[in-house]
Write a protein that holds these residues in place. Sequence first.
Motif, short mmCIF file in Angstrom:
data_model
loop_
_atom_site.label_atom_id
_atom_site.label_comp_id
_atom_site.label_asym_id
_atom_site.label_seq_id
_atom_site.Cartn_x
_atom_site.Cartn_y
_atom_site.Cartn_z
N ARG A 31 0.82 -1.22 0.00
CA ARG A 31 0.00 0.00 0.00
C ARG A 31 0.85 1.27 0.00
N GLN A 32 2.04 1.19 -0.66
CA GLN A 32 2.93 2.35 -0.61
C GLN A 32 2.34 3.56 -1.34
N ALA A 33 1.40 3.31 -2.26
CA ALA A 33 0.66 4.42 -2.86
C ALA A 33 -0.64 4.52 -2.09
N ARG A 35 -3.13 6.67 1.26
CA ARG A 35 -3.64 7.84 1.97
C ARG A 35 -2.65 8.59 2.86
N TYR A 40 -1.19 11.93 -2.77
CA TYR A 40 -2.27 10.99 -3.14
C TYR A 40 -3.61 11.72 -3.14
N PHE A 49 -12.88 6.14 -5.37
CA PHE A 49 -11.72 5.24 -5.38
C PHE A 49 -11.65 4.39 -6.65
N ILE A 78 4.12 -1.07 -7.28
CA ILE A 78 3.00 -2.01 -7.40
C ILE A 78 1.85 -1.23 -8.02
N SER A 81 -4.35 -0.31 -7.90
CA SER A 81 -5.61 -0.95 -8.25
C SER A 81 -6.18 -1.51 -6.95
N ASP A 82 -7.02 -2.52 -7.04
CA ASP A 82 -7.54 -3.13 -5.83
C ASP A 82 -7.85 -4.60 -6.10
N MET A 96 -16.59 1.83 -2.76
CA MET A 96 -15.65 2.10 -1.67
C MET A 96 -16.25 3.23 -0.85
N PHE A 153 -0.81 -7.70 -9.09
CA PHE A 153 -1.32 -8.46 -7.95
C PHE A 153 -2.77 -8.84 -8.14
N TYR A 163 -15.06 -11.28 0.90
CA TYR A 163 -15.71 -10.02 0.55
C TYR A 163 -17.01 -10.25 -0.21
N SER A 215 -5.51 -11.86 2.51
CA SER A 215 -5.51 -11.04 3.72
C SER A 215 -6.31 -11.67 4.86
N HIS A 338 2.17 -5.78 6.87
CA HIS A 338 0.88 -5.56 6.20
C HIS A 338 0.97 -4.17 5.58
C1 LIG Z 1 -7.84 -6.61 1.50
C2 LIG Z 1 -7.34 -5.75 0.36
C3 LIG Z 1 -8.08 -4.74 -0.33
N1 LIG Z 1 -7.24 -4.20 -1.29
C4 LIG Z 1 -6.00 -4.79 -1.23
C5 LIG Z 1 -6.06 -5.80 -0.22
C6 LIG Z 1 -4.95 -6.77 0.10
C7 LIG Z 1 -3.90 -6.19 0.94
C8 LIG Z 1 -4.32 -5.91 2.35
O1 LIG Z 1 -4.70 -6.84 3.07
O2 LIG Z 1 -4.21 -4.72 2.73
C9 LIG Z 1 -4.83 -4.54 -2.08
C10 LIG Z 1 -4.53 -3.17 -2.49
N2 LIG Z 1 -5.29 -2.03 -2.37
C11 LIG Z 1 -4.65 -0.97 -2.91
C12 LIG Z 1 -3.43 -1.42 -3.46
C13 LIG Z 1 -2.58 -0.50 -4.31
C14 LIG Z 1 -1.21 -0.67 -4.49
C15 LIG Z 1 -0.31 -0.38 -3.30
O3 LIG Z 1 -0.10 -1.30 -2.48
O4 LIG Z 1 0.23 0.74 -3.22
C16 LIG Z 1 -3.34 -2.78 -3.17
C17 LIG Z 1 -2.19 -3.76 -3.47
C18 LIG Z 1 -5.10 0.42 -2.96
C19 LIG Z 1 -6.10 0.86 -1.98
N3 LIG Z 1 -7.24 0.20 -1.62
C20 LIG Z 1 -7.96 0.98 -0.76
C21 LIG Z 1 -7.27 2.20 -0.55
C22 LIG Z 1 -7.76 3.38 0.31
C23 LIG Z 1 -8.71 4.14 -0.53
C24 LIG Z 1 -8.99 5.51 -0.02
O5 LIG Z 1 -9.69 5.63 0.99
O6 LIG Z 1 -8.54 6.47 -0.67
C25 LIG Z 1 -6.11 2.14 -1.32
C26 LIG Z 1 -5.07 3.22 -1.49
C27 LIG Z 1 -9.28 0.64 -0.20
C28 LIG Z 1 -9.47 -0.74 0.27
N4 LIG Z 1 -9.37 -1.87 -0.48
C29 LIG Z 1 -9.59 -2.97 0.33
C30 LIG Z 1 -9.87 -2.50 1.63
C31 LIG Z 1 -10.15 -3.40 2.83
C32 LIG Z 1 -9.83 -1.10 1.59
C33 LIG Z 1 -10.12 -0.15 2.70
C34 LIG Z 1 -8.90 -0.13 3.53
C35 LIG Z 1 -8.76 1.10 4.35
O7 LIG Z 1 -9.72 1.88 4.47
O8 LIG Z 1 -7.65 1.26 4.83
C36 LIG Z 1 -9.51 -4.36 -0.14
#
Ligand SMILES: Cc1c2[nH]c(c1CCC(=O)O)Cc1[nH]c(c(CCC(=O)O)c1C)Cc1[nH]c(c(CCC(=O)O)c1C)Cc1[nH]c(c(C)c1CCC(=O)O)C2
Length: 361
Positions: A31-33, A35, A40, A49, A78, A81-82, A96, A153, A163, A215, A338
């Motif tokens: 999640r290096q890219a 919030r 961002y 989103f 990376i 995407s999601d 989202m 990924f 989900y 996850s 994580h």
């Molecule tokens: C379970 C899961 C998801 N998405 C992902 C997983 C597996 C990894 C993990 O366990 O964290 C994977 C994911 N999601 C995102 C990426 C982008 C690439 C990266 O890693 O930089 C990746 C690799 C962007 C994102 N995916 C999401 C955001 C936050 C979106 C926002 O509020 O702007 C980002 C940057 C949203 C998301 N997407 C998902 C959730 C549960 C959420 C909400 C999480 C939260 O609120 O912190 C499903």
Amino acid sequence: MTQKFEPLQNDLIIRTAWGQKVERTPMWVMRQAGRYLPEYHQAKGKLDFFQTCRDPEVASTLTLQPIDRYAGIVDAAIIFSDILVIPQALGMTVEMVDKKGPHFPHPLTSPDDDQYKQVLSKNVDVAVELDYVYKAITLTRHKLKGRVPLFGFCGAPWTLLCYMVEGGGSKIFKEVKTWIYKYPQATKDLLQKIAEVCVEYLALQVQAGAQVFDSWAGELSPSSFNEFSQPYLAYIAKHLPTRLEELKLEPVPMVVFAKGAWYALDALCDMGYQVIGLDWLQDPAEAVKIRGTRPIVFQGNADPGILYGSRESITKLVKNMVAGFGGGKQGWIANLGHGITPFVNPDDLKFFFEELHRFTT
Ligand SMILES: Cc1c2[nH]c(c1CCC(=O)O)Cc1[nH]c(c(CCC(=O)O)c1C)Cc1[nH]c(c(CCC(=O)O)c1C)Cc1[nH]c(c(C)c1CCC(=O)O)C2
């Protein structure tokens, strides 16, 4: 059309993932890219989103933000995407919700549900349904100019199933536990369908490496993991290389991150993945012992919460982690255990990376 991209200037993470000895430990964070970066929010603006994921220009900009900010420090990108784009490609609606996370207005309720039958029988052409991801990858590769490799990924079948039936995150996993313990065969049919889509989706994404995120693996008992997660993770590891060969693409290192599945580490080491992501509840030295002489590379595993701590605490953790993984010149990709969490100061992440450079070069 064959795309021309600039040659890779930094292949440290790829060499490490293939088990080679390297000059220092490669690093990136999940999640290096996201919030925690002010840029961002600026680039995302008012876009929803999933709109950001579907817009190749925006998705590539977001992917590159940590690469620009931590230029010369971070070793992989990376794609932005999601994991939930696969349920969308299977015909489900996913939103989202701000501050709440993903929400499915119509989750799958039971094997008698018409939607379940539709999902199961849907002929998914991922090249069409998810073409925006491929466009974002191509654009990102052009913009990267070979600075670092780009990881693709997908979500693991088990986690995606969670989900799709829970309708979002969950604490007690009532729905998915109902599915696995009441309708095991219907559940397995769905997991198999998801696994097949994952293989095709990853094959078409593949550039440098492929990471599979499970996850919610930690919600399963060891025997349920063997029944409802392991076979589908193994299916992906077995069929992705075959599919890449059919597409005349080079093999890529595969990473599995089964969060919470410490009990399965020994089995994961034999599942066909080159890299195993570890969460922060696992002790590096213990994991190294379990790995034994197998040519597996670990990825992880700092507590993401360390980035809320003092610089002294970050230094101490990095030192211990490097020692735990045996010095870091082979068999280890440094990462958090994580995804990085919101409210982290990006300068503290920079410090974490710099300390890793200092202790592993
Ligand atoms: C379970 C899961 C998801 N998405 C992902 C997983 C597996 C990894 C993990 O366990 O964290 C994977 C994911 N999601 C995102 C990426 C982008 C690439 C990266 O890693 O930089 C990746 C690799 C962007 C994102 N995916 C999401 C955001 C936050 C979106 C926002 O509020 O702007 C980002 C940057 C949203 C998301 N997407 C998902 C959730 C549960 C959420 C909400 C999480 C939260 O609120 O912190 C499903």
